[in-house]
Write a protein that holds these residues in place. Structure first.
Motif, PDB file in Angstrom:
ATOM      1  N   GLU A 181      -0.730 -14.406 -17.054  1.00  0.00           N
ATOM      2  CA  GLU A 181      -1.017 -14.836 -15.684  1.00  0.00           C
ATOM      3  C   GLU A 181      -2.435 -15.385 -15.613  1.00  0.00           C
ATOM      4  O   GLU A 181      -3.316 -14.967 -16.370  1.00  0.00           O
ATOM      5  CB  GLU A 181      -0.904 -13.644 -14.719  1.00  0.00           C
ATOM      6  CG  GLU A 181       0.513 -13.148 -14.517  1.00  0.00           C
ATOM      7  CD  GLU A 181       1.307 -14.028 -13.569  1.00  0.00           C
ATOM      8  OE1 GLU A 181       0.674 -14.772 -12.805  1.00  0.00           O
ATOM      9  OE2 GLU A 181       2.540 -13.951 -13.607  1.00  0.00           O
ATOM     10  N   GLU A 182      -2.629 -16.304 -14.679  1.00  0.00           N
ATOM     11  CA  GLU A 182      -3.931 -16.940 -14.610  1.00  0.00           C
ATOM     12  C   GLU A 182      -5.044 -15.971 -14.206  1.00  0.00           C
ATOM     13  O   GLU A 182      -6.175 -16.121 -14.622  1.00  0.00           O
ATOM     14  CB  GLU A 182      -3.888 -18.129 -13.657  1.00  0.00           C
ATOM     15  CG  GLU A 182      -4.534 -19.336 -14.288  1.00  0.00           C
ATOM     16  CD  GLU A 182      -4.187 -20.613 -13.558  1.00  0.00           C
ATOM     17  OE1 GLU A 182      -4.023 -20.563 -12.333  1.00  0.00           O
ATOM     18  OE2 GLU A 182      -4.100 -21.653 -14.218  1.00  0.00           O
ATOM     19  N   PHE A 183      -4.697 -14.953 -13.405  1.00  0.00           N
ATOM     20  CA  PHE A 183      -5.783 -14.071 -12.968  1.00  0.00           C
ATOM     21  C   PHE A 183      -6.353 -13.257 -14.123  1.00  0.00           C
ATOM     22  O   PHE A 183      -7.517 -12.861 -14.093  1.00  0.00           O
ATOM     23  CB  PHE A 183      -5.365 -13.164 -11.799  1.00  0.00           C
ATOM     24  CG  PHE A 183      -4.228 -12.231 -12.073  1.00  0.00           C
ATOM     25  CD1 PHE A 183      -4.427 -11.063 -12.774  1.00  0.00           C
ATOM     26  CD2 PHE A 183      -2.967 -12.509 -11.592  1.00  0.00           C
ATOM     27  CE1 PHE A 183      -3.389 -10.196 -12.999  1.00  0.00           C
ATOM     28  CE2 PHE A 183      -1.924 -11.647 -11.816  1.00  0.00           C
ATOM     29  CZ  PHE A 183      -2.135 -10.488 -12.530  1.00  0.00           C
ATOM     30  N   GLU A 197       0.816  -1.202   0.000  1.00  0.00           N
ATOM     31  CA  GLU A 197       0.000   0.000   0.000  1.00  0.00           C
ATOM     32  C   GLU A 197       0.855   1.259   0.000  1.00  0.00           C
ATOM     33  O   GLU A 197       2.014   1.237   0.378  1.00  0.00           O
ATOM     34  CB  GLU A 197      -0.924  -0.013   1.224  1.00  0.00           C
ATOM     35  CG  GLU A 197      -2.145  -0.884   0.966  1.00  0.00           C
ATOM     36  CD  GLU A 197      -2.758  -1.413   2.230  1.00  0.00           C
ATOM     37  OE1 GLU A 197      -3.521  -0.660   2.835  1.00  0.00           O
ATOM     38  OE2 GLU A 197      -2.453  -2.556   2.611  1.00  0.00           O
ATOM     39  N   ALA A 255      -2.156  -2.117 -13.623  1.00  0.00           N
ATOM     40  CA  ALA A 255      -1.860  -2.025 -12.195  1.00  0.00           C
ATOM     41  C   ALA A 255      -0.716  -2.939 -11.794  1.00  0.00           C
ATOM     42  O   ALA A 255      -0.009  -2.680 -10.832  1.00  0.00           O
ATOM     43  CB  ALA A 255      -3.106  -2.369 -11.391  1.00  0.00           C
ATOM     44  N   ASN A 256      -0.539  -4.012 -12.554  1.00  0.00           N
ATOM     45  CA  ASN A 256       0.514  -4.960 -12.192  1.00  0.00           C
ATOM     46  C   ASN A 256       1.849  -4.660 -12.834  1.00  0.00           C
ATOM     47  O   ASN A 256       2.853  -5.253 -12.465  1.00  0.00           O
ATOM     48  CB  ASN A 256       0.085  -6.376 -12.569  1.00  0.00           C
ATOM     49  CG  ASN A 256      -0.683  -7.030 -11.458  1.00  0.00           C
ATOM     50  OD1 ASN A 256      -0.118  -7.362 -10.426  1.00  0.00           O
ATOM     51  ND2 ASN A 256      -1.970  -7.160 -11.642  1.00  0.00           N
ATOM     52  N   PHE A 312      -6.841  -2.006 -18.179  1.00  0.00           N
ATOM     53  CA  PHE A 312      -6.697  -0.948 -17.187  1.00  0.00           C
ATOM     54  C   PHE A 312      -6.676  -1.480 -15.767  1.00  0.00           C
ATOM     55  O   PHE A 312      -5.887  -1.047 -14.945  1.00  0.00           O
ATOM     56  CB  PHE A 312      -7.807   0.098 -17.352  1.00  0.00           C
ATOM     57  CG  PHE A 312      -7.552   0.987 -18.525  1.00  0.00           C
ATOM     58  CD1 PHE A 312      -6.503   1.898 -18.491  1.00  0.00           C
ATOM     59  CD2 PHE A 312      -8.310   0.887 -19.676  1.00  0.00           C
ATOM     60  CE1 PHE A 312      -6.241   2.701 -19.583  1.00  0.00           C
ATOM     61  CE2 PHE A 312      -8.047   1.684 -20.775  1.00  0.00           C
ATOM     62  CZ  PHE A 312      -7.004   2.596 -20.726  1.00  0.00           C
ATOM     63  N   LYS A 313      -7.555  -2.436 -15.492  1.00  0.00           N
ATOM     64  CA  LYS A 313      -7.639  -2.869 -14.108  1.00  0.00           C
ATOM     65  C   LYS A 313      -6.577  -3.917 -13.762  1.00  0.00           C
ATOM     66  O   LYS A 313      -5.910  -3.825 -12.741  1.00  0.00           O
ATOM     67  CB  LYS A 313      -9.033  -3.439 -13.823  1.00  0.00           C
ATOM     68  CG  LYS A 313      -9.126  -3.919 -12.396  1.00  0.00           C
ATOM     69  CD  LYS A 313     -10.504  -3.924 -11.847  1.00  0.00           C
ATOM     70  CE  LYS A 313     -10.395  -4.364 -10.394  1.00  0.00           C
ATOM     71  NZ  LYS A 313     -11.627  -4.399  -9.690  1.00  0.00           N
ATOM     72  N   HIS A 314      -6.424  -4.911 -14.627  1.00  0.00           N
ATOM     73  CA  HIS A 314      -5.569  -6.022 -14.221  1.00  0.00           C
ATOM     74  C   HIS A 314      -4.140  -5.906 -14.712  1.00  0.00           C
ATOM     75  O   HIS A 314      -3.204  -6.216 -13.989  1.00  0.00           O
ATOM     76  CB  HIS A 314      -6.184  -7.345 -14.682  1.00  0.00           C
ATOM     77  CG  HIS A 314      -7.461  -7.646 -13.951  1.00  0.00           C
ATOM     78  ND1 HIS A 314      -7.451  -8.110 -12.659  1.00  0.00           N
ATOM     79  CD2 HIS A 314      -8.746  -7.506 -14.301  1.00  0.00           C
ATOM     80  CE1 HIS A 314      -8.711  -8.262 -12.265  1.00  0.00           C
ATOM     81  NE2 HIS A 314      -9.509  -7.895 -13.240  1.00  0.00           N
ATOM     82  N   ARG A 329     -11.279  -3.300 -19.584  1.00  0.00           N
ATOM     83  CA  ARG A 329     -11.213  -3.554 -18.149  1.00  0.00           C
ATOM     84  C   ARG A 329      -9.974  -4.367 -17.786  1.00  0.00           C
ATOM     85  O   ARG A 329      -9.302  -4.102 -16.804  1.00  0.00           O
ATOM     86  CB  ARG A 329     -12.473  -4.296 -17.711  1.00  0.00           C
ATOM     87  CG  ARG A 329     -12.520  -4.620 -16.250  1.00  0.00           C
ATOM     88  CD  ARG A 329     -13.836  -5.245 -15.907  1.00  0.00           C
ATOM     89  NE  ARG A 329     -14.906  -4.271 -15.872  1.00  0.00           N
ATOM     90  CZ  ARG A 329     -15.239  -3.611 -14.763  1.00  0.00           C
ATOM     91  NH1 ARG A 329     -14.600  -3.808 -13.644  1.00  0.00           N
ATOM     92  NH2 ARG A 329     -16.224  -2.742 -14.781  1.00  0.00           N
ATOM     93  N   GLN A 334      -6.665 -14.540 -17.152  1.00  0.00           N
ATOM     94  CA  GLN A 334      -7.573 -15.497 -17.787  1.00  0.00           C
ATOM     95  C   GLN A 334      -8.843 -15.678 -16.955  1.00  0.00           C
ATOM     96  O   GLN A 334      -9.933 -15.780 -17.507  1.00  0.00           O
ATOM     97  CB  GLN A 334      -6.864 -16.839 -17.959  1.00  0.00           C
ATOM     98  CG  GLN A 334      -7.264 -17.458 -19.273  1.00  0.00           C
ATOM     99  CD  GLN A 334      -6.774 -18.867 -19.424  1.00  0.00           C
ATOM    100  OE1 GLN A 334      -6.153 -19.442 -18.535  1.00  0.00           O
ATOM    101  NE2 GLN A 334      -7.066 -19.440 -20.554  1.00  0.00           N
ATOM    102  N   ALA A 335      -8.662 -15.672 -15.637  1.00  0.00           N
ATOM    103  CA  ALA A 335      -9.828 -15.813 -14.768  1.00  0.00           C
ATOM    104  C   ALA A 335     -10.777 -14.652 -14.987  1.00  0.00           C
ATOM    105  O   ALA A 335     -11.994 -14.822 -14.993  1.00  0.00           O
ATOM    106  CB  ALA A 335      -9.383 -15.874 -13.309  1.00  0.00           C
ATOM    107  N   SER A 336     -10.208 -13.474 -15.186  1.00  0.00           N
ATOM    108  CA  SER A 336     -11.032 -12.295 -15.397  1.00  0.00           C
ATOM    109  C   SER A 336     -11.763 -12.374 -16.741  1.00  0.00           C
ATOM    110  O   SER A 336     -12.930 -11.995 -16.845  1.00  0.00           O
ATOM    111  CB  SER A 336     -10.148 -11.062 -15.331  1.00  0.00           C
ATOM    112  OG  SER A 336     -10.898  -9.923 -15.500  1.00  0.00           O
ATOM    113  N   VAL A 337     -11.056 -12.889 -17.756  1.00  0.00           N
ATOM    114  CA  VAL A 337     -11.714 -13.098 -19.058  1.00  0.00           C
ATOM    115  C   VAL A 337     -12.861 -14.082 -18.876  1.00  0.00           C
ATOM    116  O   VAL A 337     -13.956 -13.897 -19.403  1.00  0.00           O
ATOM    117  CB  VAL A 337     -10.708 -13.647 -20.097  1.00  0.00           C
ATOM    118  CG1 VAL A 337     -11.416 -13.915 -21.415  1.00  0.00           C
ATOM    119  CG2 VAL A 337      -9.584 -12.659 -20.310  1.00  0.00           C
ATOM    120  N   ALA A 386     -15.009 -10.181 -18.427  1.00  0.00           N
ATOM    121  CA  ALA A 386     -14.478  -8.821 -18.520  1.00  0.00           C
ATOM    122  C   ALA A 386     -14.046  -8.535 -19.956  1.00  0.00           C
ATOM    123  O   ALA A 386     -13.609  -9.422 -20.666  1.00  0.00           O
ATOM    124  CB  ALA A 386     -13.295  -8.663 -17.583  1.00  0.00           C
TER     125      ALA A 386
END
Lengths: 294, 342
Positions: A175-177, A2, A198-199, A193-195, A190, A179-182, A186
């Motif tokens: 990364e799997e996350f 953070e 940010a990474n 910009f979001k996944h 999205r 693919q999980a989001s797809v 999403a």
């Protein structure tokens, strides 16, 4: 991690603290410029006032704490208002070129295929031209002036960010996350910009910090070579270019005109050093592999 | 209600998903048929590379294209053929009607957002609710998947949770929009055995309370026995045996299924050495002609090497793709004999 934790660590790290202090100092100078060195002409605040018409630099004296440079330009005034110029060059050039680099790199890596091929070959073309030469030629074509210097620096300064961003996105998008989001339905926007952003924004951010300093140095180099800011404009590079004929000293002492070169030189050095320290500190904080504790 | 009707929820017919690579055409899925009824769990079992994951990705419309392409077949889901839908239309179905959970819970959550944020995202993608409502529903979902102190956990980051917890979060995410079908791609492979059992139990419970169907992809026959109603055994891009779970374990008819059964330890038998199926799965770039199992099969004949068998219905709800399934009886008896002698 953070943000408050990042900031706490920045203050804990001695080197980054030094960097922060120097930047804070320059920032203060830039903000308070009208108070520290009141301009003679409110319409042309960046025009360095002249103490007279002597060509030879004059040492520090009453009213001119840093002395006067070639052509009797007030070094103190030039340094104070030059701080603003330095920040302006840094923020605008790094901001715009990072934006271009991030966009090109992200689109290129995310969509891949032909788009990737086209974008990266364009990047290669820009990269194949030596940076300083390209910037010089472009400024010469566009004409003297700080804005043109900045345009040239932006045009030839985005490729590093684009490549860095591309490699980051290529890594993250598998990364799997993602693919999980797809799989959750999403859409591309999205996910980008979001996944993805940010990474992978931190390495780019670190690189941007490092470039803050180097862009100011390059702008100074262009001024030094005579294609930068117009004569008399408050800019550190300009101050050094005034010192060009006096660096070797004169007569009996090599240090006779030390103030013409050491003062602006130190300012540029400290400015880019502080950004580098900050960038280094950021990298240490954000790269878990380099962390010794926690 | 949908799941009371006799219509199957998903009907996969002759699905062929091929990958066009530089080395040649990889026929990862080469003619797969099965159906899943509402509220039913279909287990899809097979070795690595047999096409079970590609089948699930084809249903989700997530086959990387290029190089992958669904070249033939239909996937009927509630009367629409999913292979004909555009990406935009598929996005409405993904996560809403069909959801998916993945193998690796450690990497399927985004490390930079709180889990509440991620579950809310899934909810807000398909339901018109505001942030507070989405967060409230996220907490509710976390509670349903058995996460203690959901109000507190909702604000935590993925690295603060254990693997089992993360898989629970993934389940919460995928169920947040009441899907009709949940595709679970080896959801327990990365977890240790006690957590596996918990997750499978959770999925069984949720299946009942939500009335959804599950397509459980795994290479673990134990998982199949635990959760499935029906099972499709896949080998080299094709379904080789398709039956209900009890028949599969009691009376496997395909030599491959039988080989798989012999390769796992059983509680009521002591054996010195487990039997392995000789050889390995052939490369999808050069499958053998005829039956794809012929180079490893104890019953293989010239006929097997020349002509590929079709999926044949041998009794009500039991289909086998083999020319010589009747002769398997002989092998089974022989094996039982030798076990007795020992």
């Amino acid at each position: 991690m953070e943000w408050n934790e990042i900031i706490a660590r920045l203050f804990k790290n001695k080197l980054s603290l030094i960097g922060l202090i120097i930047i804070a100092f320059f920032l203060l100078v830039a903000i308070l410029a009208p108070v520290i060195a009141p301009p003679a002409d409110a319409d042309e605040v960046y025009q360095i006032p002249r103490a007279g018409w002597t060509m030879e630099p004059q040492p520090p004296r009453e009213g001119y704490p840093f002395g006067t440079s070639q052509g009797s330009y007030d070094i103190f005034y030039g340094m104070i208002w030059g701080t603003r110029t330095a920040f302006r060059i840094g923020f605008i050039v790094v901001g715009i070129s990072s934006f271009i680099g991030i966009s090109v790199g992200t689109i290129s890596a995310y969509y891949g295929g032909l788009i990737d091929e086209i974008f990266m070959r364009i990047t290669d073309v820009f990269m194949s031209i030596p940076f300083l030469v390209a910037a010089m030629v472009m400024t010469t074509i566009l004409g003297k002036g700080l804005n043109n210097v900045m345009i040239a620096l932006v045009v030839f300064g985005w490729m590093g960010t684009a490549r860095l961003m591309r490699s980051q996105v290529l890594e993250i998008k598998n990364e799997e996350f993602v693919q999980a989001s797809v799989a959750l339905g999403a859409n591309d926007g999205r996910i980008i910009f979001k996944h993805i952003l940010a990474n992978c924004i931190f390495p780019v951010l670190i690189q941007a910090f490092m470039r803050m300093g180097s862009m100011v140095i390059t702008a100074a180099a262009l001024s030094f070579l005579g294609v930068g800011a117009p004569e008399g404009y408050a800019d550190w590079g300009q101050m050094i270019s005034f010192a060009r004929d006096w660096i070797l000293g004169g007569g009996d002492s090599a240090l006779k005109y030390w103030y013409t070169v050491i003062i602006p030189g130190s300012a540029i050095m400290l400015f880019s050093l502080s950004w580098n320290l900050l960038g280094d500190a950021f990298r240490d904080i954000l790269d878990p592999k380099l962390q010794d504790n926690s | 209600m949908n799941f009371l009707s006799k219509e199957p929820l998903v009907q996969v017919k002759g699905l062929k998903t091929h990958f066009f690579t530089e080395e040649g055409v990889v026929k990862a899925v080469d003619g797969v048929d099965f159906e899943i009824n509402p509220g039913e769990t279909l287990g899809v079992v097979g070795e690595s590379g047999c096409g079970k994951s590609v089948t699930s990705l084809s249903i989700m419309g997530l086959v990387e294209s290029p190089p992958g392409k669904i070249v033939e077949g239909e996937i009927n889901f509630q009367g629409t053929d999913l292979t004909k839908l555009s990406q935009k239309e598929m996005r409405k179905i993904r996560g809403n009607d069909i959801s998916m959970i993945f193998q690796e819970p450690m990497t399927s959550l985004n490390p930079v957002y709180t889990i509440g944020n991620q579950i809310s995202e899934a909810i807000m993608l398909h339901k018109k609710v505001n942030k507070e409502e989405a967060k409230r529903q996220s907490i509710e979902m976390l509670e349903k998947v058995g996460i203690p102190l959901p109000e507190q956990r909702v604000n935590e980051y993925p690295h603060q949770l254990s693997g089992g917890m993360r898989q629970r979060v993934m389940i919460a995410m995928s169920l947040s929009c009441d899907p009709q079908l949940l595709i679970a791609d080896e959801p327990t492979t990365a977890l240790d055995v006690t957590i596996q059992a918990q997750i499978l139990e959770l999925m069984n419970d949720l299946k009942e309370s939500y009335g959804m169907a599950i397509m459980m992809i795994t290479h673990d026959l134990g998982v199949i026995a635990e959760v499935s109603d029906r099972v499709a055994v896949m080998y080299a891009g094709k379904v080789v045996e398709y039956t209900d779970v009890e028949t599969l374990f009691k009376d496997p008819e395909h030599p491959y299924t039988w080989g798989l059964m012999n390769s796992i330890p059983k509680l009521d038998q002591t054996v010195e050495r487990l039997e392995a199926i000789p050889g390995s799965v052939p490369s999808p770039l050069n499958f053998p002609s005829g039956c794809k199992y012929n180079n490893r099969c104890p019953l293989a004949t010239d006929k097997c090497r020349e002509i590929e068998p079709e999926l044949e219905t041998i009794s009500e709800g039991h289909q086998v793709r083999c020319w010589h399934y009747k002769e398997l009886e002989r092998l089974k008896n022989e094996r039982a004999e030798t076990a007795k002698i020992k």
